[in-house]
Design a protein around this motif. Structure first.
Motif, PDB file in Angstrom:
ATOM      1  N   ARG A 124     -17.613   1.371  12.654  1.00 38.25           N
ATOM      2  CA  ARG A 124     -16.667   2.253  11.830  1.00 38.25           C
ATOM      3  C   ARG A 124     -16.092   1.878  10.757  1.00 38.25           C
ATOM      4  O   ARG A 124     -16.217   2.702   9.572  1.00 38.25           O
ATOM      5  CB  ARG A 124     -15.451   2.399  12.872  1.00 38.25           C
ATOM      6  N   LEU A 127     -18.969   1.981   7.961  1.00 38.46           N
ATOM      7  CA  LEU A 127     -19.391   3.358   7.647  1.00 38.46           C
ATOM      8  C   LEU A 127     -18.245   4.077   6.882  1.00 38.46           C
ATOM      9  O   LEU A 127     -18.436   4.825   5.912  1.00 38.46           O
ATOM     10  CB  LEU A 127     -19.799   4.074   8.755  1.00 38.46           C
ATOM     11  N   ASP A 128     -16.978   3.862   7.568  1.00 36.56           N
ATOM     12  CA  ASP A 128     -15.896   4.751   6.892  1.00 36.56           C
ATOM     13  C   ASP A 128     -15.284   4.000   5.744  1.00 36.56           C
ATOM     14  O   ASP A 128     -14.765   4.565   4.894  1.00 36.56           O
ATOM     15  CB  ASP A 128     -14.776   4.817   8.105  1.00 36.56           C
ATOM     16  N   GLU A 129     -15.120   2.687   5.653  1.00 35.15           N
ATOM     17  CA  GLU A 129     -14.410   2.151   4.677  1.00 35.15           C
ATOM     18  C   GLU A 129     -15.502   1.577   3.642  1.00 35.15           C
ATOM     19  O   GLU A 129     -14.858   1.223   2.392  1.00 35.15           O
ATOM     20  CB  GLU A 129     -13.598   1.000   5.409  1.00 35.15           C
ATOM     21  N   SER A 132     -19.091   4.616   2.573  1.00 38.49           N
ATOM     22  CA  SER A 132     -18.599   6.000   2.352  1.00 38.49           C
ATOM     23  C   SER A 132     -18.151   6.108   0.923  1.00 38.49           C
ATOM     24  O   SER A 132     -18.024   6.960   0.310  1.00 38.49           O
ATOM     25  CB  SER A 132     -17.632   6.374   3.042  1.00 38.49           C
ATOM     26  N   ARG A 133     -17.887   4.888   0.354  1.00 34.61           N
ATOM     27  CA  ARG A 133     -17.144   4.811  -1.103  1.00 34.61           C
ATOM     28  C   ARG A 133     -18.489   4.996  -2.130  1.00 34.61           C
ATOM     29  O   ARG A 133     -19.755   4.135  -2.007  1.00 34.61           O
ATOM     30  CB  ARG A 133     -16.638   3.306  -1.120  1.00 34.61           C
TER      31      ARG A 133
END
Length: 181
Positions: A124, A127-129, A132-133
């Motif tokens: 997580r 992928l999310d922090e 995804s940037r």
């Protein structure tokens, strides 16, 4: 340019002891080093003011806080420009999972030490922090099996043993360093 600070064997002994246990009382430090407590206090105060001692830190066990999995994330940022770097670093430093961020030379721009709950939490986070940037071109993850602390940080030429060196050793001091406390 940082100004030099001359450290004698007593200063080096104090630094060794404080790096092993920053909670040691001035009375105990003075007894171990062989000086009066007031002299010990004066020397430690001088080492703080000169920027040799940057602060004190409380170390916590990540596993006892529900963060039993630690990893190193190698991150490549593209384009590697100041207007992207500043906000990226501030965002990563603000994440509760981030322990340390290093800006590097070489193929990777950053190395980020993180502590998470488990593999799903690590996935997580990546992928999310990170991925995804828009400025993050690549992230490579390495799990940390175990880590060891090393000996005290001493100036070049200083002996790490209890005997200490025979004479004064210059050390660089930089009181303007970020995080100095």
């Amino acid at each position: 340019m940082a100004e030099s600070v001359v450290l004698d064997p007593v200063d080096l002994h104090l630094l060794r002891l404080l790096q092993n246990d920053a909670r040691t009382t001035y009375r105990d430090l003075a007894a171990q080093v062989g000086v009066a407590p007031s002299t010990c206090l004066d020397r430690v105060t001088r080492l703080r003011r000169s920027g040799v001692i940057l602060g004190h830190q409380l170390r916590l066990d990540p596993a006892k806080l529900g963060r039993g999995l630690e990893a190193l994330l190698s991150v490549q940022v593209r384009p590697h420009r100041r207007e992207l770097v500043g906000p990226f670093v501030e965002r990563i430093r603000a994440l509760p999972e981030s322990r340390t961020v290093f800006h590097l030379t070489g193929p990777d721009d950053y190395l980020v030490h993180v502590a998470v709950a488990d593999m799903a939490d690590l996935q997580r986070l990546v992928l999310d922090e990170f991925t995804s940037r828009k400025e993050v071109a690549r992230v490579e993850t390495r799990l940390i099996f175990q880590q060891w602390d090393c000996g005290p940080l001493l100036p070049l030429g200083a002996q790490a043993g209890p005997g200490g060196p025979g004479g004064p050793v210059p050390a660089k001091a930089d009181a303007a360093r970020p995080g100095a406390a």
